[in-house]
Design a protein around this motif. Structure first.
Motif, short mmCIF file in Angstrom:
data_model
loop_
_atom_site.label_atom_id
_atom_site.label_comp_id
_atom_site.label_asym_id
_atom_site.label_seq_id
_atom_site.Cartn_x
_atom_site.Cartn_y
_atom_site.Cartn_z
N GLY A 162 0.87 -8.51 -0.62
CA GLY A 162 0.15 -7.55 -1.62
C GLY A 162 -0.26 -6.48 -0.95
O GLY A 162 0.10 -6.11 0.23
N PRO A 163 -0.89 -5.59 -1.71
CA PRO A 163 -1.23 -5.71 -2.93
C PRO A 163 0.05 -5.18 -3.90
O PRO A 163 0.73 -4.30 -3.75
CB PRO A 163 -2.28 -4.59 -3.44
N ARG A 168 0.87 -3.99 -7.54
CA ARG A 168 0.22 -3.17 -8.71
C ARG A 168 1.25 -3.28 -10.06
O ARG A 168 2.54 -3.02 -9.83
CB ARG A 168 -0.03 -1.82 -8.55
N ARG A 220 1.46 -2.29 -14.28
CA ARG A 220 0.86 -1.13 -15.21
C ARG A 220 1.69 -1.14 -16.43
O ARG A 220 2.93 -1.12 -16.44
CB ARG A 220 0.87 0.23 -14.50
N GLU A 265 -3.70 -2.69 -16.26
CA GLU A 265 -3.32 -2.70 -14.93
C GLU A 265 -3.53 -4.08 -14.15
O GLU A 265 -4.86 -4.43 -14.51
CB GLU A 265 -4.01 -1.46 -14.07
N TYR A 270 -2.27 -10.42 -5.36
CA TYR A 270 -1.98 -10.60 -4.11
C TYR A 270 -1.42 -12.21 -4.32
O TYR A 270 -1.96 -13.32 -5.11
CB TYR A 270 -2.99 -10.95 -3.27
N GLU A 285 -4.00 -5.72 -10.12
CA GLU A 285 -3.82 -5.67 -8.85
C GLU A 285 -3.66 -7.07 -8.26
O GLU A 285 -4.50 -8.04 -8.55
CB GLU A 285 -4.90 -5.18 -7.88
N GLU A 328 -12.59 -2.56 -14.85
CA GLU A 328 -12.28 -3.97 -14.52
C GLU A 328 -12.78 -4.87 -15.64
O GLU A 328 -13.96 -4.76 -15.96
CB GLU A 328 -12.97 -4.26 -13.34
N CYS A 354 -5.72 -12.12 -8.88
CA CYS A 354 -5.62 -10.78 -9.66
C CYS A 354 -6.90 -10.28 -10.08
O CYS A 354 -7.85 -11.22 -10.24
CB CYS A 354 -4.72 -11.09 -10.75
N THR A 355 -7.01 -8.96 -10.16
CA THR A 355 -8.03 -8.27 -10.68
C THR A 355 -7.33 -7.31 -11.87
O THR A 355 -6.29 -6.59 -11.45
CB THR A 355 -8.63 -7.12 -9.85
N GLN A 407 -11.26 -10.97 -13.35
CA GLN A 407 -10.57 -11.67 -12.16
C GLN A 407 -10.16 -13.11 -12.27
O GLN A 407 -10.74 -13.62 -13.03
CB GLN A 407 -11.36 -11.52 -10.80
N GLU A 466 0.86 -1.12 -0.03
CA GLU A 466 0.03 0.12 0.00
C GLU A 466 0.88 1.22 -0.07
O GLU A 466 1.75 1.34 0.95
CB GLU A 466 -0.88 0.04 1.21
#
Length: 904
Positions: free
Chosen positions: A46-47, A49, A51, A112, A116, A114, A84, A76-77, A87, A22
Motif C-alpha cells: 500500500g497505500p 487508492r 476512487r 475514495e 493496505y 485508502e 472520512e 481501509c479508511t 475505518q 505513493e
C-alpha cells in the motif's frame, strides 16, 4: 449490518480509478477483485487508492444511506466527498458505514478508499491473513462486492437454526427502525419445494428483539445425498404495512458423536475431506462465482470426497450457498496460524470471530469449525478460551437447541505442537504428515484409552507430491511461464520451494535424470496413488478414525500434492480413486506375530505385501461402511492371479455375521499358498463383497519371491561398530570378521564403514557392499522416503534380479529409509573415485535435486556398491530381519551382481 430485501440498492461493482503506491498515477481496476490478480504489484502492500464518482438518486433524500462492503483486505479508511466516514480492519468480514450526512442526493459524490494489505505496515502474522501468504501471496483491495443501500428499517443480528430433536426452527433477530420498535410485528412463513409448510407471527419485544420457535409439520433432513433446503421469509410489519423483508435458506441437520462414533442426522458417517487453502492463480483472492464454486464441488465429489476443509481462509458467501445446494460438507477453519499475538490482535480477535460466525452459522453445509491451526506456544489459554466461548455462543445463543456442529480449538492439537495442553475440542484432531511406515505408529502413539472416548478426525494428512507437467502449464499460458513460476512470486526469495519452482526446469535439466518429463510424471503419479491408497485403507481399519482431510485440493507453488494439477485436471481416474475414498471401503490386514529377543517378547511385524514362495498367506478382509446394517449372509469373493492373469487361487464364502455401519468389521479371510517360483513374481489379489445395497471391490499387488539358496562364496560382514544388526540374519553363509583379508581374492564384503582398512582393501581390488543408514561414512542427506520424493529406477542388471513395476510400489514397504547419498560429494571421502553410476535415485519433488539410494563406483582396482535402503527393515512399522522378505531378496540381488563384476 442491517438486512432488508425491500431496500433500494445501488451496486458499485465495476471499473474504479486506482493507484498503488505513493505518488503512483491513476489507472483503472475492476471491483470486486484483488489488485494482484489485475496486473498490479504483488509485493507492494500500500497505500492503494480507490476512487469512484457516484450520482446518488434524489429519491434517497431524507433516508438513511449505508455504504456496504462485503470484504476489503486489510485496513481501509473511507472518504466520502473528502470527509472520512469510517475505518475497518480485517480481510474476511463485511462492514457498513453510515454516509447519510456526507451524501448529496441528486449530485455527483466522490467515494475514495485508502487500503493496505497485510505486509510491512500491518504484519501478516498479526492480521489473521491465513495461509495464502505462505502458499503464494497475500492479497489486497476491495475483493468482494460493494453497494449503497437506502433503508429506514432492517433486521440485525439475524440467527435462524434448526432443532433436530424437536423438529422446529428457532428465529432470533432485532428489528431496527428509525421510528422505534413499538407497534412492530414480525411475521412470515417457511417453505419447502415452493410450498408453504408453516406460518408464524409475533409482536416485536423490547428494543426490537424477537425470539420465535416455529414447529415444522414434517421434517426433511439436509444431507449430502439429499440437500433439502427450507426457505424462511421474514417480514417486519407496522400498521399493516410491510416495512422490511428478509429471506434466508436453512437446512435441518445435526452432526453429533456417541463415543468414537460420528453421526450425521443420527446415522454413521465417515468425513472424507480434501484440504483447500483457497489458492487460485487467476483470482488469487477466494472470490467464487456460483459456476466456479459448483464446478469445484462437483469435481471434488466425483473423486469420492464429501467434505472440503476451508483451511485458514474464508471464501465469499456464494461458495457457502452452493455448498448448501450441492450437499457438500464444509470444515471452516478460521485464519489463525503461527500468530503474533499483539495487544491489538488480542482485542480485535473476539469481535472478528463473532463476525466470522455470522457469515457461516446459518449454512447447513458447515459442520466443523476450528479456531486455528497447529497453534503452538504463540497463543495463551485466556485468548483461546475467549475465542472458544465466542464461537460456541454464536452457534448456540442462550435458550437455543444444541448446535449440530462440532468444534476444535486447535486443528493438529496443542499437545502435538508443544502448545497448550488445554483441550476444548469436541473431537480429536491430528496432522500425521509422515512417511507411510510411521502412520500407524503415530496413531498408536496418540491413542490413549484413559482419555474420553470421542471421534478422531485427521485434519490434515496424506500429502504426496508428484511432478508438475511444466510443458503443459507453459503451453496453457501461451508459451510463457505463469506469474507464479517466475520471480514475480513473492515467496521466491523467502521459501526454498518457491525458488525451486521458478528454477525447476533448469534444475531438472541439470539433474540428467535419464527419463523424459512425461516418464517421470507417470512414475510420480503411480507412486502418489499408491501412497494415498495405503494411507486411506490403513485409517479405515481403525474404529476411532471417523474422518480425514487429504492435503490437498490442487497443486500450489510450494507443493504438488493436490489431487488436481495446476490446470485443474484430476490426476487419476475418478473410479480408481473412489475405490479407497468412498463411504464404503475394503481393506486387508495381516496377523500379528511376536518374537523372543534378548530375553523378552517384541513385536515381529509381517510384511503385508511381500511373501516367500510356498508360504501360506492369511489375510483378513475388512470392510468399513456407513450405510445400512447388512444382515448375515452377504458374500465375500476373492481371486489371486499371476502377472499374466492366470488364476492361482480363489474363494467364495457367506459372511456369518451381520455387518454394522460406522466401524471396521472383518468379512472373512483370504487363505492361499504363494506359488513356487524361481523368480520374483507380482500377484494380484482382487476382493469383492456383495452386501445387497453395497457392492464393493478392491485390488492389491502382492509380491512372491524364491528363497535365496546360493549366496556368493567368501562372503564376510565387516561391521566394527555394530551398525548392521539384523543383516547377519539375512546372510546365513556370511562370516562376521573383525579384520578384512589382506588379499581381496574371491571375498565379497558387506560393511558399514569406510575406514582406512576398507579403502585400502577396495583399492587393491576388493568388492564391497556398503550399507549406510545415517550421515556417514559417505556424504548423505536425510529425508522421507514416501513424502516429497520420486523414486527413479535407471536400467540396470540389479533390476533384472529384483524386478519391479517401474516405480516404488509397496514392494518397497520393508526397504524404506530416510537416508540418501550425495553422489557429487563422494570424492570428499574417497579421493580417486572414478565416477558413480546410479542404480536407484531420489528426485526431490519440491526442490528438484537428485540423491541416490543405490549407486556403484570404481575405486582403484575394486568395486563399491553403496545402498541406503534398510535391507534388514525396521523403518517405522516395517518388518525386521528374516521377516523382511524384499530386503533379503534385494540383498541377494546386489551381492550376486557385485560378484559378477570383473576387475576394472
Amino acid at each position: 449490518m442491517l438486512y432488508n430485501d425491500l431496500a433500494p440498492i445501488f451496486h458499485l461493482d465495476g471499473p474504479w480509478e486506482f493507484a498503488l503506491g505513493e505518488g503512483s498515477p491513476w489507472g483503472r481496476i475492476w471491483v470486486p477483485g484483488c489488485w494482484e490478480a489485475q496486473g498490479f504489484s504483488k509485493k507492494i502492500d500500500g497505500p492503494a487508492r480507490y476512487r469512484l464518482q457516484i450520482v446518488v438518486t434524489e429519491d434517497w433524500a431524507g433516508q438513511q444511506i449505508w455504504l456496504e462492503f462485503d470484504a476489503v483486505s486489510y485496513a481501509c479508511t473511507v472518504f466520502w466527498n473528502g470527509h472520512e466516514v469510517g475505518q475497518h480492519r480485517g480481510m474476511w468480514t463485511p462492514f457498513a458505514l453510515d454516509v447519510t450526512r456526507a451524501a448529496r442526493p441528486g449530485q455527483v459524490n466522490t467515494l475514495e478508499l485508502e487500503v493496505y494489505k497485510p505486509g510491512q505496515r500491518y504484519p501478516m502474522r498479526s492480521c489473521m491473513a491465513g495461509f495464502l501468504p505462505d502458499v503464494a501471496t497475500t492479497f489486497g483491495g476491495i475483493w468482494q462486492p460493494v453497494r449503497l443501500r437506502a433503508l429506514t428499517t432492517g433486521l440485525d443480528h439475524l440467527y435462524i437454526a434448526a432443532d433436530v430433536e424437536k423438529g422446529e426452527l428457532t428465529v432470533q433477530c432485532q428489528v431496527v427502525d428509525r421510528e422505534g420498535w413499538r407497534d412492530l410485528s414480525l411475521e412470515g412463513e417457511v417453505s419447502w419445494n415452493k410450498q408453504v409448510v408453516a406460518n408464524f407471527s409475533s409482536p416485536v419485544g423490547p428494543m426490537g428483539w424477537v425470539n420465535l420457535r416455529i414447529p415444522l409439520p414434517e421434517v426433511f433432513f439436509w444431507s449430502p445425498e439429499h440437500p433439502v433446503l427450507y426457505q424462511v421469509c421474514l417480514r417486519a410489519v407496522r400498521g399493516g404495512q410491510v416495512v422490511a423483508v428478509v429471506k434466508r435458506r436453512i437446512g435441518v441437520r445435526s452432526l453429533t458423536s456417541q463415543g468414537q462414533q460420528l453421526l450425521l442426522n443420527g446415522q454413521p458417517i465417515c468425513l472424507r475431506g480434501v484440504l483447500s487453502w483457497g489458492w487460485d492463480p487467476e483470482r488469487i483472492a477466494p472470490l467464487f462465482s456460483a459456476e466456479q464454486a459448483r464446478a469445484e464441488i462437483q469435481r471434488v465429489r466425483e473423486l469420492g470426497f464429501n467434505l472440503i476443509k476451508l483451511c485458514l481462509f474464508v471464501p465469499n458467501q456464494v461458495y457457502f450457498d452452493v455448498a448448501d445446494e450441492e450437499g457438500m460438507l464444509l470444515w471452516q477453519e478460521w485464519p489463525l496460524w503461527q500468530p503474533e499475538v499483539t495487544d491489538e490482535l488480542r482485542a480485535s480477535a473476539p469481535h472478528e470471530y463473532a463476525a466470522y460466525m455470522e457469515l457461516t452459522r446459518h449454512h447447513p453445509s458447515v459442520v466443523l469449525y476450528s479456531l486455528g491451526c497447529e497453534l503452538g506456544q504463540d497463543i495463551d489459554e485466556a485468548l483461546l478460551r475467549e475465542l472458544d466461548n465466542v464461537v460456541r455462543h454464536a452457534i448456540q445463543p442462550v435458550g437455543t437447541a444444541a448446535p449440530g456442529v462440532l468444534f476444535c480449538d486447535n486443528s493438529g492439537s496443542g499437545e502435538a505442537y508443544e502448545g497448550l495442553t488445554l483441550d476444548l475440542s469436541d473431537f480429536s484432531d491430528h496432522h500425521p504428515y509422515c512417511d507411510l511406515n510411521y502412520l500407524e505408529p503415530l496413531l498408536n502413539h496418540w491413542h490413549r484409552d484413559w482419555k474420553p472416548s470421542r471421534p478422531l478426525i485427521l485434519g490434515e494428512f496424506c500429502d504426496s507430491d508428484d511432478l508438475r507437467d511444466f510443458e503443459a502449464i507453459v503451453q496453457a499460458h501461451g508459451g510463457q511461464k505463469p506469474w507464479w513460476m517466475t520471480p514475480e512470486l513473492p515467496l521466491y526469495s523467502v521459501r526454498p520451494e518457491a525458488k525451486a519452482l521458478v528454477e525447476a526446469q533448469e534444475r531438472l535439466a541439470a539433474a540428467n535424470l535419464g527419463f523424459s518429463l512425461q516418464e517421470v510424471i507417470a512414475v510420480a503419479r503411480a507412486q502418489s496413488l499408491t501412497v494415498r491408497k495405503f494411507a486411506l485403507e490403513t485409517i479405515r481399519r481403525r474404529a476411532e478414525v471417523q474422518g480425514y482431510v487429504i492435503t490437498g485440493l490442487r497443486d500450489t507453488p510450494i507443493a504438488s500434492s493436490g489431487v488436481f494439477d495446476d490446470l485443474g485436471r484430476p490426476k487419476w481416474p475418478a473410479e480408481v480413486f473412489r475405490c479407497f475414498n468412498n463411504a464404503a471401503v475394503l481393506a486387508f490386514d495381516v496377523p500379528r506375530r511376536r518374537k523372543w529377543e534378548h530375553g523378552g517378547d517384541r513385536p515381529d511385524p509381517l510384511d503385508p505385501y511381500n511373501w516367500w514362495a510356498g508360504s501360506q498367506l492369511c489375510l483378513h478382509v475388512i470392510v468399513n461402511h456407513t450405510g445400512r446394517s447388512v444382515p448375515a449372509g452377504s458374500t465375500l469373493a476373492w481371486k489371486v492371479r499371476d502377472g499374466e492373469g492366470q488364476l492361482l487361487a480363489e474363494g467364495l464364502e457367506a459372511v456369518a455375521e451381520a455387518i454394522q455401519p460406522g466401524r471396521p468389521c472383518e468379512l472373512g479371510r483370504v487363505v492361499f499358498t504363494a506359488p513356487e517360483t524361481n523368480r520374483v513374481e507380482t500377484l494380484q489379489l482382487e476382493v469383492s463383497w456383495d452386501g445387497g445395497d453395497e457392492q464393493l471391490s478392491n485390488i492389491w499387488n502382492l509380491w512372491c519371491y524364491p528363497r535365496p539358496t546360493s549366496w556368493p562364496v567368501g562372503l564376510v560382514v565387516y561391521d566394527p561398530g555394530g551398525y548392521l544388526e539384523g543383516i547377519t540374519e539375512l546372510l546365513p553363509t556370511a562370516k562376521l570378521v573383525e579384520v578384512l583379508p589382506q588379499a581381496p581374492g574371491p571375498v565379497l564384503a558387506v560393511a558399514s564403514v569406510l575406514d582406512g582398512e576398507v579403502q585400502g582393501w577396495l583399492w587393491r581390488g576388493g568388492k564391497m557392499l556398503l550399507l549406510q543408514q545415517g550421515n556417514r561414512p559417505l556424504p548423505a542427506q536425510r529425508g522421507p522416503f514416501w513424502r516429497e520424493a520420486i523414486k527413479l529406477f535407471p536400467q540396470h542388471p540389479v533390476w533384472e534380479l529384483f524386478p519391479h513395476n517401474g516405480f516404488a510400489d509397496l514392494q518397497f514397504w520393508g526397504l524404506a529409509t530416510d537416508t540418501m547419498l550425495e553422489a557429487d560429494r563422494l570424492a570428499e571421502v574417497l579421493p580417486g573415485l572414478q565416477g558413480a553410476n546410479p542404480i536407484m535415485r531420489r528426485l526431490d519433488a519440491r526442490q528438484f535435486y537428485v540423491r541416490e539410494y543405490i549407486l556403484e563406483a570404481q575405486f582403484g582396482y575394486g568395486w563399491l556398491l553403496a545402498c541406503t535402503l534398510r535391507l534388514q527393515g525396521g523403518y517405522g512399522a516395517a518388518p525386521t530381519g528374516s521377516r523382511n522378505v524384499a530386503g533379503c531378496c534385494l540383498l541377494w540381488a546386489l551381492l550376486h551382481y557385485l560378484d559378477r563384476l570383473a576387475a576394472p
